[in-house]
Design a protein around this motif. Sequence first.
Motif, short mmCIF file in Angstrom:
data_model
loop_
_atom_site.label_atom_id
_atom_site.label_comp_id
_atom_site.label_asym_id
_atom_site.label_seq_id
_atom_site.Cartn_x
_atom_site.Cartn_y
_atom_site.Cartn_z
N GLY A 10 0.84 -1.20 0.00
CA GLY A 10 0.00 0.00 0.00
C GLY A 10 0.86 1.24 0.00
O GLY A 10 2.07 1.17 -0.20
N MET A 11 0.22 2.39 0.25
CA MET A 11 0.95 3.66 0.26
C MET A 11 0.84 4.31 1.63
O MET A 11 -0.12 4.10 2.35
CB MET A 11 0.42 4.61 -0.81
N THR A 12 1.87 5.08 1.96
CA THR A 12 1.90 5.84 3.19
C THR A 12 2.79 7.05 2.95
O THR A 12 3.19 7.31 1.81
CB THR A 12 2.40 4.98 4.37
N SER A 13 3.09 7.80 3.97
CA SER A 13 3.98 8.95 3.81
C SER A 13 5.10 8.86 4.84
O SER A 13 4.93 8.32 5.93
CB SER A 13 3.23 10.27 3.97
N THR A 14 6.26 9.37 4.47
CA THR A 14 7.42 9.44 5.36
C THR A 14 7.96 10.86 5.32
O THR A 14 7.55 11.67 4.49
CB THR A 14 8.53 8.46 4.93
N PHE A 15 8.90 11.12 6.19
CA PHE A 15 9.51 12.44 6.25
C PHE A 15 10.96 12.33 5.82
O PHE A 15 11.67 11.41 6.21
CB PHE A 15 9.41 13.03 7.65
N THR A 16 11.40 13.28 5.01
CA THR A 16 12.79 13.33 4.57
C THR A 16 13.65 13.94 5.67
O THR A 16 13.14 14.38 6.71
CB THR A 16 12.93 14.15 3.28
N THR A 17 14.96 13.99 5.44
CA THR A 17 15.87 14.53 6.46
C THR A 17 15.66 16.02 6.69
O THR A 17 15.91 16.52 7.77
CB THR A 17 17.33 14.29 6.05
N ASN A 18 15.15 16.74 5.66
CA ASN A 18 14.90 18.17 5.85
C ASN A 18 13.50 18.45 6.40
O ASN A 18 13.11 19.61 6.55
CB ASN A 18 15.13 18.95 4.55
#
Length: 183
Positions: A10-18
Amino acid sequence: MVRYAFSKIGMTSTFTTNGSAQGVTVLKMQPARVLRHETLENGKVVVVVEYDTGHKNKLVRGWVVDNPAEYQVGSPLKAPSLNAGQKLKITGFSKGRGFQDAMTRHGFGGGPASHGSRFHRSPGSVGMRAEPGRVMKGKKMPGQDGNVQVTLRNVQVAYWSTEESVMAIVGGVPGARGGIVFV
């Protein structure tokens, strides 16, 4: 190179280093084992792999490899060595949408909705006059939409776990949840 089969979770969201959010698609690697080696007429060797997708019928695919000695018959495929940020090529089948009209399938605008136009969702003129007197090949008409092979190039790996055989890809991946894609 042997391609690895992944099941789309499925799909989800993550956070980048910035700190900015990005959408990712989560994929789980399917267990696979080498069935046999086949030699082609031109001397190249094909490694035939059986993927266990959890369905009654197994998925069998063959890939041309440079060094077939790496893939022993009967041995399981080892998980690939991937890194976050690495670019990959992913192939899968898009979602099938069945039989669609011309407006839905090709994005036609349609006609005016009121004042008795009698032209709402039809594709418009399709044929020609006496010469050539037929509908040309490739004309955008109603028909089967979706369920075609789609290859995405240069997609970025956001996360890879060798122990869990789970990968996160930046952006979308073709197919429905539970569908098989090749990396």
